[in-house]
Design an enzyme around this catalytic site. Structure first.
Site, short mmCIF file in Angstrom:
data_model
loop_
_atom_site.label_atom_id
_atom_site.label_comp_id
_atom_site.label_asym_id
_atom_site.label_seq_id
_atom_site.Cartn_x
_atom_site.Cartn_y
_atom_site.Cartn_z
N CYS A 104 -9.27 -6.36 1.98
CA CYS A 104 -9.20 -5.10 2.17
C CYS A 104 -10.33 -4.23 1.91
O CYS A 104 -10.71 -3.22 2.37
CB CYS A 104 -7.98 -4.43 1.23
N THR A 148 0.80 -1.36 -0.25
CA THR A 148 -0.02 -0.20 -0.10
C THR A 148 0.97 1.31 0.09
O THR A 148 0.56 2.31 -0.76
CB THR A 148 -0.84 0.01 1.36
N HIS A 202 3.64 -10.69 2.68
CA HIS A 202 2.75 -11.66 3.39
C HIS A 202 1.79 -12.23 2.49
O HIS A 202 1.19 -13.06 2.78
CB HIS A 202 1.96 -10.86 4.65
N SER A 230 4.53 -7.58 -2.18
CA SER A 230 4.33 -7.64 -0.71
C SER A 230 4.72 -9.06 -0.12
O SER A 230 4.52 -10.07 -0.67
CB SER A 230 2.83 -7.28 -0.47
N THR A 236 13.98 3.18 10.09
CA THR A 236 14.85 2.25 10.54
C THR A 236 13.90 0.88 10.08
O THR A 236 12.92 0.63 10.02
CB THR A 236 14.89 2.01 11.96
N ASN A 268 -6.35 -9.42 -7.64
CA ASN A 268 -6.64 -9.66 -6.34
C ASN A 268 -8.13 -10.14 -6.40
O ASN A 268 -8.46 -10.96 -5.38
CB ASN A 268 -6.17 -8.81 -5.24
N GLN A 328 0.12 -9.92 -6.06
CA GLN A 328 -0.56 -11.25 -6.46
C GLN A 328 0.25 -11.86 -7.43
O GLN A 328 -0.09 -13.26 -7.75
CB GLN A 328 -2.02 -11.30 -6.62
N1 PLP Z 1 -2.14 -4.97 -4.09
C1 PLP Z 1 -2.95 -6.02 -4.23
C2 PLP Z 1 -3.08 -6.61 -5.48
C3 PLP Z 1 -3.34 -6.75 -3.16
O1 PLP Z 1 -3.64 -7.94 -3.19
C4 PLP Z 1 -2.96 -6.12 -1.84
C5 PLP Z 1 -3.58 -6.87 -0.35
O2 PLP Z 1 -4.57 -7.12 -0.50
C6 PLP Z 1 -2.30 -4.88 -1.71
C7 PLP Z 1 -1.83 -4.45 -3.00
C8 PLP Z 1 -1.64 -4.18 -0.47
O3 PLP Z 1 -0.86 -5.04 0.13
P1 PLP Z 1 -0.05 -4.62 1.44
O4 PLP Z 1 -1.00 -5.53 2.40
O5 PLP Z 1 1.26 -5.03 1.40
O6 PLP Z 1 -0.46 -3.23 1.84
#
Ligand code: PLP
Length: 372
Positions: free
Chosen positions: A316, A70, A198, A196, A234, A146, A176
């Site tokens: 999200c 994000t 996670h 990302s 940091t 996503n 993704q």
């Molecule tokens: N972009 C996409 C396509 C995502 O699926 C997500 C998370 O759902 C994000 C961005 C946001 O990632 P983060 O959780 O690292 O901010």
């Protein structure tokens, strides 16, 4: 639990715990400090940067660690758009972190143009190219959706976009797609690419932004000058080290054929119930289906009571009643209300997917109140 919501996040890779222990108990030093022990931490970070770079096919000095995708996406928009009088073009299937960043630009007076989608969830090329002109300074197209799992052919799109106007800065949200689509960044031809941790077994709160050599992106977060002056703060040492560990493990274990087999199985079993696949049937790790006659939220609750965890569109944006991307695909609000997202990862296997599908089928039938 059978976890089928891997597009929202993933189980943390097992080696993460050793890494966290190492940088919590032994090497807990600030990587910017000048004593030798701190230098060891700095070297570990540089090793992780090299690992992520190799996996992307980039140079290590093109990788910048951030707090999440994000942040990376916001950075790209806030600092990548230099011509405040021009226009920018964004696909209609972007994650909220790109969509909202684009809307912010609109509020600053920039002409923001959204490119339409095809029925298979990919961006409509004709519409995209018709919206790009000599005044376009920035284009953002998600690599893998996503919401639907549809994969855009970023390499072909960037080639054509640069032909129309070579000065355009091209950003792609690769969250993704990273590892899963196996793409090499040089072939994609993008200037900026977000990933990302996670989503591939890393910790939450860590992202890596690829910025192509020669692309001038001013800092978005300013301060102590970490990340070669471009991203202060940091470093999230455990997050960064686990990102590299997890990415390598995900790459070693991700079998596209196996993932697709699980997705195809669910489609085959649900189609007789009259479900609509949102987007292409050829995607792999993400499956979005609209189930006429049910409320997805109710189904999700029933399933979670039985140990099956699935998503409702993007996690999200699951609070938003409407789903922007499914609307762009032409789904009605009733169909959106009945839409679920099932997403697969390396921890899943066909047997558990079969068991989960049986429960999903039976709950749909129960909800509809009739037996097929
Ligand atoms: N972009 C996409 C396509 C995502 O699926 C997500 C998370 O759902 C994000 C961005 C946001 O990632 P983060 O959780 O690292 O901010």
């Amino acid at each position: 639990m059978i976890f089928l919501d891997n597009a929202s996040t993933t189980k943390v890779c097992p080696t993460a715990y050793e890494v966290i222990k190492l940088v919590s108990e032994d090497l807990y030093y600030n990587p910017s400090a000048l004593y030798g022990e701190a230098l060891k931490v700095k070297n570990l970070i540089e090793g992780a940067r090299r690992d992520i770079a190799v996996l992307l096919g980039a140079d290590a000095n093109e990788i910048y660690f951030t707090s999440c995708a994000t942040e990376s996406n916001n950075w790209a928009f806030e600092r990548g758009i230099k011509n405040k009088k021009g226009n920018i073009v964004v696909s209609s299937s972007e994650h909220a972190s790109v969509y909202e960043a684009a809307i912010n630009q609109k509020s600053k007076g920039i002409d923001v143009r959204f490119a339409a989608l095809n029925a298979d969830g990919t961006v409509n090329e004709e519409d995209l190219f018709s919206k790009i002109d000599g005044n376009t300074s920035f284009v953002s197209i998600i690599h893998c959706s996503n919401e639907t799992g549809a994969v855009n052919d970023i390499a072909r799109l960037t080639k054509k976009i640069k032909q129309i106007n070579p000065a355009i800065l091209i950003h792609s949200d690769g969250v993704q797609a990273f590892i899963k689509c196996g793409a090499r960044i040089k072939e994609l031809g993008v200037d900026i690419y977000s990933t990302s941790a996670h989503k591939i077994g890393g910790l939450k709160g860590c992202g890596a932004l690829f910025i192509k050599k020669g692309v001038n992106l001013a800092p978005f977060v300013s301060g102590g000058g970490q990340e070669r002056g471009l991203r202060s703060g940091t470093e999230n040492v455990p997050g960064i080290l686990c990102f590299a560990e997890a990415a390598k493990r995900y790459k070693a274990h991700y079998d596209r054929k196996q993932i697709k087999e699980m997705r195809d199985y669910v489609i085959r079993e649900l189609l007789p119930l009259g479900v609509i696949v949102n987007g292409t049937e050829n995607a792999e790790a993400i499956l979005s289906v609209s189930i006429p006659g049910i409320k997805a939220e109710v189904l999700q609750h029933m399933l979670s009571d039985k140990g099956v965890l699935i998503g409702l569109g993007s996690a999200c944006s699951s609070r938003a009643r409407n789903n922007r991307v499914l609307s762009a695909l032409g789904r009605t609000s009733k169909e959106i209300e009945g839409s679920i997202r099932i997403s697969f990862g390396i921890e899943n296997n066909l047997d558990e997917v079969k068991a989960a599908t049986e429960i999903i089928r039976s709950d749909i039938v129960t909800l509809r109140g009739n037996i097929r």
